[in-house]
Design a protein around this motif. Sequence first.
Motif, PDB file in Angstrom:
ATOM      1  N   LYS A 192       4.549  37.925  59.004  1.00 26.92           N
ATOM      2  CA  LYS A 192       3.378  37.593  59.824  1.00 26.92           C
ATOM      3  C   LYS A 192       2.253  36.998  58.983  1.00 26.92           C
ATOM      4  CE  LYS A 192      -0.239  39.922  62.516  1.00 26.92           C
ATOM      5  NZ  LYS A 192      -0.745  41.255  62.974  1.00 26.92           N
ATOM      6  N   PHE A 193       2.057  37.523  57.771  1.00 31.32           N
ATOM      7  CA  PHE A 193       0.903  37.137  56.963  1.00 31.32           C
ATOM      8  C   PHE A 193       1.210  36.105  55.875  1.00 31.32           C
ATOM      9  CE2 PHE A 193      -0.844  41.275  58.508  1.00 31.32           C
ATOM     10  CZ  PHE A 193      -2.029  40.771  59.048  1.00 31.32           C
ATOM     11  N   ALA A 194       2.482  35.704  55.746  1.00 30.85           N
ATOM     12  CA  ALA A 194       2.858  34.722  54.712  1.00 30.85           C
ATOM     13  C   ALA A 194       3.012  33.339  55.332  1.00 30.85           C
ATOM     14  CB  ALA A 194       4.150  35.143  54.025  1.00 30.85           C
ATOM     15  N   SER A 195       2.968  32.351  54.474  1.00 33.84           N
ATOM     16  CA  SER A 195       3.164  30.967  54.898  1.00 33.84           C
ATOM     17  C   SER A 195       4.634  30.708  55.246  1.00 33.84           C
ATOM     18  CB  SER A 195       2.744  30.042  53.744  1.00 33.84           C
ATOM     19  OG  SER A 195       3.364  28.788  53.847  1.00 33.84           O
ATOM     20  N   PRO A 196       4.916  29.771  56.159  1.00 34.70           N
ATOM     21  CA  PRO A 196       6.310  29.398  56.442  1.00 34.70           C
ATOM     22  C   PRO A 196       7.034  28.860  55.202  1.00 34.70           C
ATOM     23  CG  PRO A 196       4.831  28.533  58.133  1.00 34.70           C
ATOM     24  CD  PRO A 196       3.959  29.072  57.035  1.00 34.70           C
ATOM     25  N   ALA A 197       6.256  28.424  54.198  1.00 34.92           N
ATOM     26  CA  ALA A 197       6.851  27.906  52.959  1.00 34.92           C
ATOM     27  C   ALA A 197       7.319  29.026  52.034  1.00 34.92           C
ATOM     28  CB  ALA A 197       5.852  27.012  52.235  1.00 34.92           C
ATOM     29  N   THR A 198       7.102  30.282  52.432  1.00 38.16           N
ATOM     30  CA  THR A 198       7.570  31.438  51.665  1.00 38.16           C
ATOM     31  C   THR A 198       8.602  32.190  52.499  1.00 38.16           C
ATOM     32  OG1 THR A 198       5.441  31.683  50.523  1.00 38.16           O
ATOM     33  CG2 THR A 198       6.894  33.611  50.565  1.00 38.16           C
ATOM     34  N   ASP A 199       9.799  32.352  51.978  1.00 32.48           N
ATOM     35  CA  ASP A 199      10.831  33.128  52.675  1.00 32.48           C
ATOM     36  C   ASP A 199      10.577  34.623  52.495  1.00 32.48           C
ATOM     37  OD1 ASP A 199      12.066  30.771  53.396  1.00 32.48           O
ATOM     38  OD2 ASP A 199      13.546  30.831  51.779  1.00 32.48           O
ATOM     39  N   VAL A 200      11.049  35.423  53.444  1.00 36.33           N
ATOM     40  CA  VAL A 200      10.972  36.882  53.348  1.00 36.33           C
ATOM     41  C   VAL A 200      12.395  37.432  53.422  1.00 36.33           C
ATOM     42  CG1 VAL A 200      10.088  39.017  54.362  1.00 36.33           C
ATOM     43  CG2 VAL A 200       8.675  36.944  54.401  1.00 36.33           C
ATOM     44  N   CYS A 201      12.804  38.162  52.372  1.00 33.53           N
ATOM     45  CA  CYS A 201      14.177  38.654  52.257  1.00 33.53           C
ATOM     46  C   CYS A 201      14.181  40.166  52.042  1.00 33.53           C
ATOM     47  CB  CYS A 201      14.903  38.014  51.065  1.00 33.53           C
ATOM     48  SG  CYS A 201      14.740  36.229  50.941  1.00 33.53           S
ATOM     49  N   VAL A 202      15.129  40.845  52.657  1.00 34.17           N
ATOM     50  CA  VAL A 202      15.371  42.261  52.413  1.00 34.17           C
ATOM     51  C   VAL A 202      16.796  42.408  51.895  1.00 34.17           C
ATOM     52  CG1 VAL A 202      15.536  44.570  53.413  1.00 34.17           C
ATOM     53  CG2 VAL A 202      13.763  42.991  54.222  1.00 34.17           C
ATOM     54  N   LEU A 203      16.929  42.911  50.679  1.00 36.28           N
ATOM     55  CA  LEU A 203      18.244  43.122  50.088  1.00 36.28           C
ATOM     56  C   LEU A 203      18.660  44.570  50.300  1.00 36.28           C
ATOM     57  CD1 LEU A 203      17.853  41.327  46.611  1.00 36.28           C
ATOM     58  CD2 LEU A 203      18.264  40.325  48.860  1.00 36.28           C
ATOM     59  N   MET A 204      19.833  44.781  50.873  1.00 36.09           N
ATOM     60  CA  MET A 204      20.369  46.125  51.055  1.00 36.09           C
ATOM     61  C   MET A 204      21.184  46.517  49.829  1.00 36.09           C
ATOM     62  SD  MET A 204      19.372  47.446  53.975  1.00 36.09           S
ATOM     63  CE  MET A 204      20.422  48.887  53.782  1.00 36.09           C
ATOM     64  N   SER A 205      20.859  47.690  49.272  1.00 37.87           N
ATOM     65  CA  SER A 205      21.599  48.175  48.099  1.00 37.87           C
ATOM     66  C   SER A 205      22.746  49.105  48.494  1.00 37.87           C
ATOM     67  CB  SER A 205      20.653  48.916  47.147  1.00 37.87           C
ATOM     68  OG  SER A 205      20.164  50.101  47.741  1.00 37.87           O
ATOM     69  N   GLU A 206      22.846  49.409  49.789  1.00 33.71           N
ATOM     70  CA  GLU A 206      23.925  50.246  50.313  1.00 33.71           C
ATOM     71  C   GLU A 206      24.480  49.606  51.584  1.00 33.71           C
ATOM     72  OE1 GLU A 206      22.592  54.795  49.160  1.00 33.71           O
ATOM     73  OE2 GLU A 206      21.925  53.966  51.065  1.00 33.71           O
ATOM     74  N   HIS A 207      25.730  49.919  51.886  1.00 32.20           N
ATOM     75  CA  HIS A 207      26.321  49.408  53.123  1.00 32.20           C
ATOM     76  C   HIS A 207      25.690  50.092  54.326  1.00 32.20           C
ATOM     77  CE1 HIS A 207      29.298  46.802  51.357  1.00 32.20           C
ATOM     78  NE2 HIS A 207      29.746  47.789  50.582  1.00 32.20           N
ATOM     79  N   LEU A 208      25.415  49.296  55.344  1.00 32.87           N
ATOM     80  CA  LEU A 208      24.800  49.781  56.572  1.00 32.87           C
ATOM     81  C   LEU A 208      25.782  49.519  57.709  1.00 32.87           C
ATOM     82  CD1 LEU A 208      22.000  50.897  57.565  1.00 32.87           C
ATOM     83  CD2 LEU A 208      21.379  48.523  58.037  1.00 32.87           C
ATOM     84  N   ASP A 209      26.058  50.532  58.506  1.00 31.52           N
ATOM     85  CA  ASP A 209      27.074  50.404  59.561  1.00 31.52           C
ATOM     86  C   ASP A 209      26.769  49.264  60.532  1.00 31.52           C
ATOM     87  OD1 ASP A 209      28.507  52.477  58.503  1.00 31.52           O
ATOM     88  OD2 ASP A 209      27.685  54.010  59.849  1.00 31.52           O
ATOM     89  N   ASN A 210      25.529  49.156  60.964  1.00 32.69           N
ATOM     90  CA  ASN A 210      25.166  48.120  61.940  1.00 32.69           C
ATOM     91  C   ASN A 210      24.471  46.937  61.263  1.00 32.69           C
ATOM     92  OD1 ASN A 210      22.938  49.602  61.264  1.00 32.69           O
ATOM     93  ND2 ASN A 210      22.330  50.129  63.355  1.00 32.69           N
ATOM     94  N   PHE A 211      24.946  46.583  60.081  1.00 32.11           N
ATOM     95  CA  PHE A 211      24.311  45.529  59.281  1.00 32.11           C
ATOM     96  C   PHE A 211      24.214  44.215  60.048  1.00 32.11           C
ATOM     97  CE2 PHE A 211      24.582  41.840  56.485  1.00 32.11           C
ATOM     98  CZ  PHE A 211      23.536  42.066  55.602  1.00 32.11           C
ATOM     99  N   ASP A 212      25.307  43.772  60.653  1.00 32.62           N
ATOM    100  CA  ASP A 212      25.320  42.458  61.322  1.00 32.62           C
ATOM    101  C   ASP A 212      24.331  42.425  62.483  1.00 32.62           C
ATOM    102  OD1 ASP A 212      27.218  41.510  59.564  1.00 32.62           O
ATOM    103  OD2 ASP A 212      28.918  42.006  60.860  1.00 32.62           O
ATOM    104  N   GLU A 213      24.264  43.515  63.228  1.00 28.06           N
ATOM    105  CA  GLU A 213      23.328  43.579  64.354  1.00 28.06           C
ATOM    106  C   GLU A 213      21.890  43.552  63.862  1.00 28.06           C
ATOM    107  OE1 GLU A 213      22.382  46.446  68.223  1.00 28.06           O
ATOM    108  OE2 GLU A 213      23.964  47.008  66.803  1.00 28.06           O
ATOM    109  N   LEU A 214      21.608  44.292  62.792  1.00 28.13           N
ATOM    110  CA  LEU A 214      20.258  44.317  62.237  1.00 28.13           C
ATOM    111  C   LEU A 214      19.894  42.962  61.641  1.00 28.13           C
ATOM    112  CD1 LEU A 214      17.691  45.901  61.508  1.00 28.13           C
ATOM    113  CD2 LEU A 214      18.835  46.649  59.408  1.00 28.13           C
TER     114      LEU A 214
END
Length: 303
Positions: free
Chosen positions: A27-49
């Motif tokens: 919300k507060f960053a420019s469109p020229a900046t990507d926002v990424c979340v890296l998962m360090s563990e497997h998540l059952d509903n990963f694809d849905e999330l």
Amino acid sequence: MNNQCVVYVTDVEYSFPTILSALQARKFASPATDVCVLMSEHLDNFDELKALLATSGVDLIDATEALQDSLGKLDGSHFQGRISVSTMAKLVLCEILPANYTQIIYLDGDTQIVSDLGGLENAVVPEGRFFAARDYTAIHDFLDTGKNSHYFNAGVLKFHRKGWIGQEALELFARNPEACEGKHDQGALNYVCGSSLILVSNRWNFPKQFLHLVNMSALSIVHYMAHPKPWHGTFFPWTDRESQVYVDLRKAHPIYNSLYRGISFDRKALYKYRSMRARIKHAIEANGPNPRVQSLLVGDYAV
């Protein structure tokens, strides 16, 4: 492709507050900046999330194998279940993130973005350097004794991909963990940083412990380090507003609600008791914003 990203690393346990912060960052960053979340563990509903977050412009990445490749040996020997891989991951982000990202903004998941990130985004970090703000302990010492320490907190960093000292810090931790003085990644980074540190204003990493001593409007990123946490309730020195955003996120989608991890009734009661005492004490003292704390937000900083 964008050359700058805001990146988080989380395990399943911390995924809920991390997602909240990532959505605020988007919300507060420019469109020229990507926002990424890296998962360090497997998540059952990963694809849905992943699909759900993509609708808000946040990229969820399964980094489990990549982090295991980089940190697996240490995880088995030095971490021993006490230090999460996600905590140490900031040291090896250059091995994990796509090569197009040269300006990397790393944030811990227990942060809240409360105003525009433009100043931090627009300040370019030179090769071999990084931005960080004073740690809670350094601020505490400054208020107590006037000592001006540059010991920094590793929960908010911006670094140039080329010359990032993460690998050097990781090698120190593996070779001599005692040198880190129990602070793990933060201790290692402070130990090896030398002249690569560029100190920035604490408006970009403000410790929750001092929220009652500052105008919230002066801040961009609040760091809820240590317990209690705002997703577990309203405890001094923050208000209902800072806790309500987590309640709202839980209501926004069942998947977000499923990721929430609560605390025991006894622990919550203890936090409430301590919070009530601290709030009463503050009300009696009737202290407003502290000029010395405010002074940490302005000055001769890169940003």
